[in-house]
Enzyme design. Structure first.
Site, short mmCIF file in Angstrom:
data_model
loop_
_atom_site.label_atom_id
_atom_site.label_comp_id
_atom_site.label_asym_id
_atom_site.label_seq_id
_atom_site.Cartn_x
_atom_site.Cartn_y
_atom_site.Cartn_z
N HIS A 44 32.90 42.62 43.45
CA HIS A 44 31.48 42.31 43.68
C HIS A 44 31.11 42.50 45.15
O HIS A 44 30.04 43.00 45.47
CB HIS A 44 31.18 40.86 43.29
CG HIS A 44 31.42 40.53 41.84
ND1 HIS A 44 32.46 39.72 41.44
CD2 HIS A 44 30.78 40.88 40.71
CE1 HIS A 44 32.43 39.58 40.13
NE2 HIS A 44 31.42 40.28 39.65
N ARG A 194 37.60 37.77 34.77
CA ARG A 194 38.43 37.29 33.66
C ARG A 194 39.92 37.24 34.02
O ARG A 194 40.70 36.66 33.27
CB ARG A 194 38.21 38.15 32.41
CG ARG A 194 36.81 37.96 31.81
CD ARG A 194 36.64 38.64 30.46
NE ARG A 194 35.43 38.22 29.77
CZ ARG A 194 34.28 38.90 29.78
NH1 ARG A 194 34.18 40.04 30.43
NH2 ARG A 194 33.22 38.44 29.14
P1 AMP Z 1 30.24 41.11 36.29
O1 AMP Z 1 29.99 39.93 37.18
O2 AMP Z 1 31.62 41.14 35.71
O3 AMP Z 1 29.16 41.32 35.28
O4 AMP Z 1 30.18 42.38 37.24
C1 AMP Z 1 29.07 42.60 38.06
C2 AMP Z 1 29.19 43.98 38.64
O5 AMP Z 1 30.38 44.08 39.40
C3 AMP Z 1 29.25 45.07 37.57
O6 AMP Z 1 28.48 46.18 37.97
C4 AMP Z 1 30.71 45.40 37.53
O7 AMP Z 1 30.98 46.72 37.11
C5 AMP Z 1 31.09 45.22 38.99
N1 AMP Z 1 32.53 45.01 39.09
C6 AMP Z 1 33.28 44.10 38.43
N2 AMP Z 1 34.58 44.23 38.75
C7 AMP Z 1 34.66 45.26 39.64
C8 AMP Z 1 35.73 45.90 40.33
N3 AMP Z 1 37.00 45.51 40.19
N4 AMP Z 1 35.43 46.92 41.16
C9 AMP Z 1 34.14 47.33 41.32
N5 AMP Z 1 33.10 46.77 40.69
C10 AMP Z 1 33.34 45.75 39.86
#
Ligand code: AMP
Length: 290
Positions: A44, A194
């Site tokens: 993030h 997760r």
């Molecule tokens: P989430 O909070 O899981 O919905 O993710 C929010 C944003 O962060 C989404 O655009 C995800 O693709 C991105 N994201 C989550 N994990 C990663 C990661 N390891 N590397 C880059 N972006 C990520």
């Protein structure tokens, strides 16, 4: 000390409130939006940093979106670490955090959803029916509330990127999607909120996802261009870790998510697996080869 930290960054839950605050703040600046579900990690942060580089005003949203979870999924136990998340976002230079409640985003009479047909039924959409309808709907709503010039997403969720690109095209949304590379732990595990569900054993088992992708990439770099052979090698690698349950392994076009026969024009290698009860995903983009 708990609860005594005061933020200079604006943290707003109400939709009218964030609209008003943005009207005052945006001026001639580009607004960059980073949508998240919180429980923030370095993946993030990389999105926020990309937004900070390109945009005069950076807005992050933290919203665990109920409509993208199926009833049997982890909505209620999804990690929620709002205070800590806000400290991090402030340190990263975010101007405004939008933290709506589910009732604000989905009043009881809400009945309009965004359905990106086709691409939403592939990869994670095949395993999680309705998931991308929830994602497309909430992202469209966030776009309408924040009206960003740029929105930042991670390549980690490759199918989500394909769905959102199609939505932006199909609905002529006046926003440019910026897709940032996957941030990994030093041993290769893709960062994910997760990952905190994993026991020490599961954390070790989870490495097989990246290993399977690397086996595929190495074969392709050695000149193997038949998708079926890459897929077989990826699946074989996943099977070497009997403690996990494979959901899918796929070699697809990154835009349509349809299976490829030949990877020479570029390909998305993608895997999903259950490690214990935690579903993890990972992927690698193969660039076009000559
Ligand atoms: P989430 O909070 O899981 O919905 O993710 C929010 C944003 O962060 C989404 O655009 C995800 O693709 C991105 N994201 C989550 N994990 C990663 C990661 N390891 N590397 C880059 N972006 C990520």
């Amino acid at each position: 000390s708990q609860g005594v930290h005061s933020f200079s960054m604006q943290i707003l839950s109400g939709i009218p409130e964030i609209r008003t605050a943005l009207r005052d703040l945006r001026g001639d600046c580009n607004v960059g939006l980073v949508p998240t579900m919180g429980a923030l990690h370095a993946g993030h942060y990389s999105l926020v940093q990309a937004a900070r580089q390109r945009c005069g005003v950076v807005v992050a949203s933290i919203f665990v979106n109920p409509t993208q979870f199926a009833p049997n999924e982890d909505f209620s136990r999804y990690p929620r670490t709002l205070e800590e998340d806000c400290r991090i976002l402030e340190a990263e230079g975010v101007d405004m955090v939008f933290t709506p409640t589910a009732d604000m985003m989905y009043p009881p009479n809400a009945s309009t959803f965004v359905e990106v047909a086709g691409v939403s039924e592939r990869l994670d959409g095949a395993s999680r029916p309705g998931h991308f309808r929830g994602v497309a709907t909430v992202v469209a709503k966030l776009f309408h509330i924040v009206q960003p010039e740029f929105a930042f997403f991670g390549q980690k969720d490759a199918a989500q990127v394909a769905v959102l690109r199609q939505m932006v095209r199909d609905l002529n949304l006046p926003v440019e999607l910026v897709v940032c590379p996957i941030v990994r732990e030093p041993d290769g595990l893709a960062m994910s909120s997760r990952n905190r569900y994993l026991s020490a054993d599961e954390r070790r088992q989870a490495l097989v996802l990246f290993r399977a992708l690397e086996v595929g990439r190495t074969l392709a770099e050695q000149g193997e261009h038949r998708a079926a052979n890459l897929l077989q090698a990826m699946t074989g690698t996943l099977q070497q870790e009997p403690a996990i349950r494979m959901d899918y392994a796929a070699v697809v076009d990154p835009d349509t998510l349809l299976p490829l026969e030949d990877v020479r024009s570029g390909a998305l290698l993608a895997v999903a697996a259950y490690v214990g009860s935690t579903r993890l995903i990972d992927n690698i983009l193969l660039p076009p080869s000559s």
